[in-house]
Design a protein around this motif. Structure first.
Motif, mmCIF file in Angstrom:
data_model
loop_
_atom_site.group_PDB
_atom_site.id
_atom_site.type_symbol
_atom_site.label_atom_id
_atom_site.label_comp_id
_atom_site.label_asym_id
_atom_site.label_seq_id
_atom_site.Cartn_x
_atom_site.Cartn_y
_atom_site.Cartn_z
ATOM 1 N N LEU B 171 0.836 -1.201 0.000
ATOM 2 C CA LEU B 171 0.000 0.000 0.000
ATOM 3 C C LEU B 171 0.874 1.255 0.000
ATOM 4 C CD1 LEU B 171 -2.866 1.193 0.203
ATOM 5 C CD2 LEU B 171 -2.641 1.095 2.688
ATOM 6 N N LEU B 172 1.922 1.241 0.835
ATOM 7 C CA LEU B 172 2.823 2.389 0.894
ATOM 8 C C LEU B 172 3.518 2.601 -0.453
ATOM 9 C CD1 LEU B 172 4.091 4.544 2.852
ATOM 10 C CD2 LEU B 172 6.025 2.980 3.053
ATOM 11 N N ALA B 173 3.943 1.502 -1.095
ATOM 12 C CA ALA B 173 4.609 1.598 -2.402
ATOM 13 C C ALA B 173 3.680 2.276 -3.414
ATOM 14 C CB ALA B 173 5.008 0.207 -2.896
ATOM 15 N N ALA B 174 2.402 1.896 -3.404
ATOM 16 C CA ALA B 174 1.445 2.460 -4.359
ATOM 17 C C ALA B 174 1.167 3.938 -4.060
ATOM 18 C CB ALA B 174 0.144 1.663 -4.326
ATOM 19 N N VAL B 175 1.012 4.266 -2.768
ATOM 20 C CA VAL B 175 0.702 5.657 -2.399
ATOM 21 C C VAL B 175 1.880 6.574 -2.734
ATOM 22 C CG1 VAL B 175 0.278 7.204 -0.446
ATOM 23 C CG2 VAL B 175 -0.996 5.052 -0.638
ATOM 24 N N VAL B 176 3.092 6.148 -2.363
ATOM 25 C CA VAL B 176 4.274 6.960 -2.674
ATOM 26 C C VAL B 176 4.466 7.059 -4.188
ATOM 27 C CG1 VAL B 176 6.811 7.047 -2.503
ATOM 28 C CG2 VAL B 176 5.433 6.542 -0.474
ATOM 29 N N GLY B 177 4.281 5.935 -4.895
ATOM 30 C CA GLY B 177 4.400 5.954 -6.356
ATOM 31 C C GLY B 177 3.449 6.955 -6.984
ATOM 32 N N THR B 178 2.224 6.998 -6.480
ATOM 33 C CA THR B 178 1.218 7.933 -6.999
ATOM 34 C C THR B 178 1.611 9.379 -6.714
ATOM 35 O OG1 THR B 178 -0.520 6.308 -6.636
ATOM 36 C CG2 THR B 178 -1.218 8.604 -6.859
ATOM 37 N N LEU B 179 1.932 9.678 -5.437
ATOM 38 C CA LEU B 179 2.193 11.067 -5.036
ATOM 39 C C LEU B 179 3.431 11.625 -5.744
ATOM 40 C CD1 LEU B 179 1.407 10.910 -1.196
ATOM 41 C CD2 LEU B 179 -0.033 11.787 -3.054
ATOM 42 N N VAL B 180 4.489 10.822 -5.836
ATOM 43 C CA VAL B 180 5.719 11.314 -6.472
ATOM 44 C C VAL B 180 5.500 11.505 -7.976
ATOM 45 C CG1 VAL B 180 8.142 10.751 -6.979
ATOM 46 C CG2 VAL B 180 7.221 10.347 -4.689
ATOM 47 N N THR B 181 4.756 10.594 -8.598
ATOM 48 C CA THR B 181 4.451 10.750 -10.026
ATOM 49 C C THR B 181 3.677 12.042 -10.271
ATOM 50 O OG1 THR B 181 4.360 8.357 -10.338
ATOM 51 C CG2 THR B 181 3.308 9.710 -12.019
ATOM 52 N N VAL B 182 2.686 12.312 -9.414
ATOM 53 C CA VAL B 182 1.891 13.533 -9.541
ATOM 54 C C VAL B 182 2.775 14.768 -9.362
ATOM 55 C CG1 VAL B 182 0.095 14.889 -8.395
ATOM 56 C CG2 VAL B 182 -0.306 12.480 -8.916
ATOM 57 N N ALA B 183 3.697 14.697 -8.386
ATOM 58 C CA ALA B 183 4.586 15.834 -8.132
ATOM 59 C C ALA B 183 5.479 16.125 -9.337
ATOM 60 C CB ALA B 183 5.445 15.560 -6.891
ATOM 61 N N PHE B 184 5.797 15.068 -10.119
ATOM 62 C CA PHE B 184 6.670 15.241 -11.276
ATOM 63 C C PHE B 184 5.905 15.099 -12.589
ATOM 64 C CE2 PHE B 184 9.686 14.223 -7.933
ATOM 65 C CZ PHE B 184 10.742 15.073 -8.200
ATOM 66 N N ALA B 185 4.610 15.460 -12.568
ATOM 67 C CA ALA B 185 3.759 15.270 -13.748
ATOM 68 C C ALA B 185 4.250 16.065 -14.952
ATOM 69 C CB ALA B 185 2.313 15.647 -13.422
ATOM 70 N N GLY B 186 4.988 17.161 -14.712
ATOM 71 C CA GLY B 186 5.416 18.016 -15.813
ATOM 72 C C GLY B 186 6.639 17.511 -16.562
ATOM 73 N N VAL B 187 7.302 16.483 -16.046
ATOM 74 C CA VAL B 187 8.507 15.957 -16.709
ATOM 75 C C VAL B 187 8.102 15.319 -18.043
ATOM 76 C CG1 VAL B 187 10.414 14.312 -16.510
ATOM 77 C CG2 VAL B 187 9.616 15.541 -14.484
ATOM 78 N N PRO B 188 8.825 15.673 -19.147
ATOM 79 C CA PRO B 188 8.421 15.155 -20.463
ATOM 80 C C PRO B 188 8.543 13.636 -20.582
ATOM 81 C CG PRO B 188 10.106 16.893 -20.651
ATOM 82 C CD PRO B 188 9.987 16.553 -19.208
ATOM 83 N N ASN B 189 7.863 13.104 -21.593
ATOM 84 C CA ASN B 189 7.942 11.674 -21.919
ATOM 85 C C ASN B 189 7.585 10.759 -20.741
ATOM 86 O OD1 ASN B 189 8.684 11.971 -24.630
ATOM 87 N ND2 ASN B 189 10.805 12.326 -24.055
ATOM 88 N N ARG B 190 6.644 11.189 -19.939
ATOM 89 C CA ARG B 190 6.237 10.413 -18.775
ATOM 90 C C ARG B 190 7.408 10.069 -17.849
ATOM 91 N NH1 ARG B 190 1.093 9.847 -19.195
ATOM 92 N NH2 ARG B 190 0.096 9.420 -21.196
ATOM 93 N N GLY B 191 8.382 10.965 -17.790
ATOM 94 C CA GLY B 191 9.529 10.740 -16.916
ATOM 95 C C GLY B 191 9.119 10.710 -15.451
ATOM 96 N N GLY B 192 8.049 11.464 -15.099
ATOM 97 C CA GLY B 192 7.571 11.482 -13.722
ATOM 98 C C GLY B 192 7.164 10.103 -13.246
ATOM 99 N N MET B 193 6.656 9.293 -14.189
ATOM 100 C CA MET B 193 6.235 7.941 -13.855
ATOM 101 C C MET B 193 7.423 7.084 -13.419
ATOM 102 S SD MET B 193 4.917 5.062 -16.344
ATOM 103 C CE MET B 193 5.562 3.546 -15.714
#
Lengths: 104, 213
Positions: B171-193
């Motif tokens: 659960l923690l892995a999924a929550v952190v993965g989501t929040l950090v991806t959202v924080a880096f949503a502006g990085v090109p080519n889905r780099g935030g993911m």
């Protein structure tokens, strides 16, 4: 021909990314910390992929303005928690999304 | 596999439409990308950049960066491939697309059964994807724009992800993965993911190791 060679080289790169661990280290034992870490690759990457699809490249503020997507996502999560089945969650999320898209 | 691949059909059709609309990608060459790359996001990235007249390297690098996530999938399925024959360890990765990864990394089966399952699911996805892209190339221009299927893929991943979060570190892995991806949503080519995925794995592993001590 430019397009063809882009596809060929991108295809080689994609295969390499998919094969690197499977072909490279398939026979060997991995260190315990790596083995443990692999348990969380699925949850972390699926979550990151979903978040990226919903919020990239415009960010979370733009996403929150899309009422059908937000409502559909919430209903999808709620249905998945309640029923523990992805098909139920998927249909529920899409139903809410399409209903709100039609109404708004 | 079928419910997972249904949303891929409009995706493939949209890709086919993009191929049909650009003069930089001949239709047949564009269709071949489905068997050469066999990865929708990378194909769409390459075709879109080729169509914008970006030349050789931007489409190539864009497509490869989009598919770097498969390194993480490859790492995740290593335990499944360890007891498999050599030919399958070489051929299997070709079929390791998002949907096959999502299903086969969850399913609990014996090695022989798992291999049959993986090949059947991957083979079905392969045929389905070739047809979807071809349909897009041929019929794409007549799909009504009013039907918005962009939400189908994230809705699908929500349904797959949430029921699999059975432990606190997951659960923690999924929550952190989501929040950090959202924080880096502006990085090109889905780099935030990629950044979010790595952060989620680190968080989950940390929580797991911490619970031992």
């Amino acid at each position: 021909m430019t397009a063809f060679w882009v596809f060929v080289l991108a295809g080689i790169g994609t295969y390499a990314a998919r094969a690197v661990f499977i072909v490279g280290v398939g026979d060997r034992e991995l260190p315990p910390v790596v083995e443990r870490g692999l348990l969380y690759v699925g949850p972390a990457v699926l979550a990151a992929l979903t978040a990226s699809l919903l919020t990239s490249p415009d960010g979370v503020v733009a996403f929150l303005e899309n009422v059908p997507e937000v409502a559909g996502s919430i209903v999808g999560v709620a249905a998945a928690l309640r029923f523990r089945r992805f098909d139920v969650s998927f249909v529920a999320a899409l139903t809410v999304f399409f209903a709100l898209t039609a109404l708004l | 596999m079928l419910p997972l691949m249904i949303p891929a059909f409009p995706f493939g059709a949209v890709l086919g439409l993009a191929i049909a609309e650009t003069e930089f990608v001949p239709n047949f060459v564009g269709w071949l990308s489905s068997s050469i790359i066999f990865g929708g996001a990378a194909q769409l990235t390459a075709v879109t950049l080729l169509a914008s007249g970006a030349g050789f390297f931007p489409p190539l690098i864009g497509a490869i960066v989009v598919n770097v996530r498969h390194v993480m999938y490859s790492a995740a399925v290593v335990p499944r491939f360890r007891q498999q024959p050599r030919w399958f360890r070489w051929f299997g990765p070709y079929l390791l697309l998002d949907q096959n990864f999502a299903l086969s990394s969850i399913k609990e089966l014996e090695p022989d059964e798992w291999r049959a399952y993986y090949l059947a699911a991957g083979g079905f996805a392969w045929v389905w994807w070739q047809i979807a892209v071809a349909v897009g190339i041929v019929f794409g221009p007549i799909i009504p724009e009013a039907i918005d299927l962009s939400f189908a893929v994230p809705a699908l991943f929500i349904g797959l992800l949430v029921p699999s979060l059975r432990t606190r570190p997951a659960l923690l892995a999924a929550v952190v993965g989501t929040l950090v991806t959202v924080a880096f949503a502006g990085v090109p080519n889905r780099g935030g993911m990629l950044i979010g995925g790595v952060a989620g794995v680190v968080a989950g592993t940390w929580a797991d190791l911490r619970s031992d001590s």
